[in-house]
Design an enzyme around this catalytic site. Structure first.
Site, short mmCIF file in Angstrom:
data_model
loop_
_atom_site.label_atom_id
_atom_site.label_comp_id
_atom_site.label_asym_id
_atom_site.label_seq_id
_atom_site.Cartn_x
_atom_site.Cartn_y
_atom_site.Cartn_z
CE LYS A 85 -3.69 1.75 3.01
NZ LYS A 85 -4.66 2.12 2.01
N GLY A 86 0.33 2.36 -0.50
CA GLY A 86 1.07 3.62 -0.53
C GLY A 86 1.50 4.07 0.86
N GLY A 87 2.74 4.52 0.96
CA GLY A 87 3.22 5.17 2.18
C GLY A 87 3.62 4.26 3.34
CB VAL A 88 3.29 0.64 4.05
CG1 VAL A 88 1.77 0.70 4.07
CG2 VAL A 88 3.80 -0.03 2.78
CE LYS A 90 4.88 1.22 -2.29
NZ LYS A 90 4.04 1.96 -1.36
CB THR A 91 10.88 4.17 -0.99
OG1 THR A 91 9.83 4.26 -1.94
CG2 THR A 91 12.15 4.76 -1.58
CB SER A 92 12.17 3.22 4.12
OG SER A 92 11.61 4.50 3.98
CG ASP A 114 5.76 4.76 -6.92
OD1 ASP A 114 4.92 5.27 -7.68
OD2 ASP A 114 5.71 4.84 -5.68
CG ASN A 338 8.26 0.06 8.09
OD1 ASN A 338 9.14 -0.02 8.94
ND2 ASN A 338 8.20 1.06 7.23
N1 LIG Z 1 10.41 2.25 10.21
C1 LIG Z 1 10.19 3.54 10.02
N2 LIG Z 1 10.30 4.41 11.05
C2 LIG Z 1 10.07 5.73 10.85
N3 LIG Z 1 9.73 6.28 9.68
C3 LIG Z 1 9.61 5.47 8.62
C4 LIG Z 1 9.83 4.06 8.72
N4 LIG Z 1 9.63 3.52 7.51
C5 LIG Z 1 9.31 4.53 6.67
N5 LIG Z 1 9.29 5.69 7.33
C6 LIG Z 1 8.97 7.02 6.80
O1 LIG Z 1 7.68 6.97 6.22
C7 LIG Z 1 7.63 7.78 5.05
C8 LIG Z 1 7.16 6.95 3.86
O2 LIG Z 1 8.13 5.96 3.63
P1 LIG Z 1 8.46 5.45 2.15
O3 LIG Z 1 8.67 6.57 1.21
O4 LIG Z 1 9.56 4.44 2.29
O5 LIG Z 1 7.08 4.73 1.84
P2 LIG Z 1 6.52 4.19 0.44
O6 LIG Z 1 5.64 3.03 0.77
O7 LIG Z 1 7.64 3.91 -0.49
O8 LIG Z 1 5.68 5.43 -0.04
P3 LIG Z 1 4.99 5.65 -1.52
O9 LIG Z 1 3.88 4.66 -1.62
O10 LIG Z 1 4.50 7.06 -1.42
O11 LIG Z 1 6.07 5.43 -2.52
C9 LIG Z 1 9.02 8.35 4.87
O12 LIG Z 1 9.05 9.63 5.42
C10 LIG Z 1 9.92 7.40 5.66
O13 LIG Z 1 11.07 8.05 6.16
#
Ligand SMILES: Nc1ncnc2c1ncn2[C@@H]1O[C@H](COP(=O)(O)OP(=O)(O)OP(=O)(O)O)[C@@H](O)[C@H]1O
Length: 401
Positions: A85-88, A90-92, A114, A338
């Site tokens: 899902k968005g923002g969970v 994935k990228t980190s 993405d 996460n």
């Molecule tokens: N374990 C964690 N602890 C604290 N902050 C986190 C953690 N994992 C991710 N984040 C923060 O959450 C935010 C979203 O993370 P990220 O960009 O990795 O998500 P995403 O699933 O790739 O988002 P999108 O769907 O928009 O591409 C970022 O600001 C990231 O720093």
């Protein structure tokens, strides 16, 4: 960083965070990230292992035990796709896995498919050029690539307007799709892009996958990590090879019918060879698509890792994603949960409520028929944004064990 139920609680949390970060971290039960640029010092390792120890033990009932050792062993190339899902996160998670692989000696490539990239933000480095960029810091070479469908579409449109067929062909060649243009040369492809057909972004991403399989340029990478788009896009990406394979199959059948019906006439005008050549190329493209499809389904070389957070909504979506991936026969063995609050003896009210919610969500995973068999990796919530290689290394050492 935290959404709160009441303004008072919110202000208290903000005061704690601003005035006394260490106390705030303890009170809000998050894992603190080291502020100094980490070296390979014992102290950083100690911080990482303490953080890992703090995280709740993974739920593994019924699941096979899978560790990082298994992911890093062997030099045969492997592909890891992270999605959810968005923002969970994935990228980190994808970027931290790539750093972890590189620090374990694997020349690694991390690719974002993405359309709303955040790999540049995650590495704190501009990766938006659409070409491989080396990431500074890890032990072995780590390169990153953001596939930019917007830019690619724009270039395509300009090429088709300015140069006619040749420009389009040059561009598509550079995307690894030259064969398609030869086949569809008579169609006005540029016009199609004013209303891009669904799946075009994914087609561009697929063409890059084809390049990974075949190009010398990419042969050095023993690990390739994909940071995929949120669920819907990713499923389209995964089902595209089947779709294209079927379409090409139909074109080929049609072609062979037409070819046999007109071969006598064609041979008189000397076009028989050209026709056959085109059919061969189309067949070659079809074979490539089959390769990509096989790659997505090859348990030896590919794994899709679902990333989620401990909320009912995210877990429900993860369950549906797993079901769809199973239908596509894509191998899934791990689920990252996460942003889990690590255990704490000094819970504030906010944390206590949040923790209860998370515990409920984690229980939901254990009883979900789609997810219960997966190896569950819990990644703790850390107290700041994870940006740059040192922070990604920190997260990676905790998550990928
Ligand atoms: N374990 C964690 N602890 C604290 N902050 C986190 C953690 N994992 C991710 N984040 C923060 O959450 C935010 C979203 O993370 P990220 O960009 O990795 O998500 P995403 O699933 O790739 O988002 P999108 O769907 O928009 O591409 C970022 O600001 C990231 O720093």
């Amino acid at each position: 960083m935290l959404a709160t139920a009441s303004p008072g609680l919110q202000a208290a949390a903000r005061r704690l965070t601003l005035a006394a970060p260490a106390a705030a971290a303890q009170a809000l039960c998050v894992v603190r990230l080291p502020r100094r640029r980490p070296t390979r010092s014992t102290s950083l390792r100690a911080v990482a292992s303490a953080a890992a120890a703090e995280a709740a033990p993974p739920a593994k009932e019924g699941a096979e035990e899978l560790g990082f050792q298994e992911m890093t062993s062997g030099t045969r190339r492997r592909y890891y796709m992270l999605g959810g899902k968005g923002g969970v996160g994935k990228t980190s998670c994808a970027a931290s896995l790539a750093v972890r692989f590189a620090n374990n000696g694997h020349p690694t490539l991390v690719v974002s498919t993405d359309p709303a990239h955040s790999l540049s933000d995650s590495f704190a480095q501009d990766l938006s050029g659409g070409t491989l960029v080396q990431v500074e810091g890890p032990d072995a070479p780590l390169f990153a690539l953001e596939i930019n469908p917007e830019k690619a579409r724009e270039e395509f449109r300009t090429a088709s307007q300015k140069n006619g067929g040749t420009g389009v062909k040059d561009f598509m060649d550079s995307m690894g799709l030259g064969v398609l243009v030869e086949q569809l040369g008579e169609l006005k492809l540029g016009e199609l892009l004013d209303t891009p057909p669904p799946g075009l972004d994914e087609a561009i991403a697929i063409s890059k996958v084809i390049q990974f399989l075949e190009a010398q340029e990419y042969s050095m990478f023993s690990r390739i990590v994909f940071d995929t788009a949120p669920t819907g896009h990713t499923l389209r990406l995964l089902s595209l090879p089947d779709f294209l394979d079927a379409s090409i199959g139909k074109i080929l059948k049609l072609r062979s019918k037409i070819a046999s019906a007109t071969s006598a006439i064609k041979s008189v005008f000397g076009q028989e060879v050209q026709q056959q050549d085109a059919a061969n190329k189309l067949e070659q493209l079809r074979e490539r698509m089959v390769k990509v499809r096989e790659l997505f389904r090859d348990t030896e070389s590919t794994e899709f890792i679902i990333v989620t957070i401990p909320t009912v909504m995210a877990i429900s979506e993860s369950s549906r994603l797993h079901s769809s991936l199973q239908k596509e026969s894509v191998p899934v063995r791990r689920l990252i949960v996460n942003q889990v609050l690590p255990p704490s003896t000094s819970d504030c009210k906010f944390c206590a409520i949040k923790r209860k919610d998370q515990t409920r969500a984690l229980d939901m995973i254990r009883s979900d028929p789609e997810l219960m068999g997966l190896n569950i990796i819990q990644a703790p919530l850390v107290d700041m944004e994870i940006r740059g290689v040192p922070a990604l290394k920190f997260l990676g050492d905790i998550v990928w064990k």
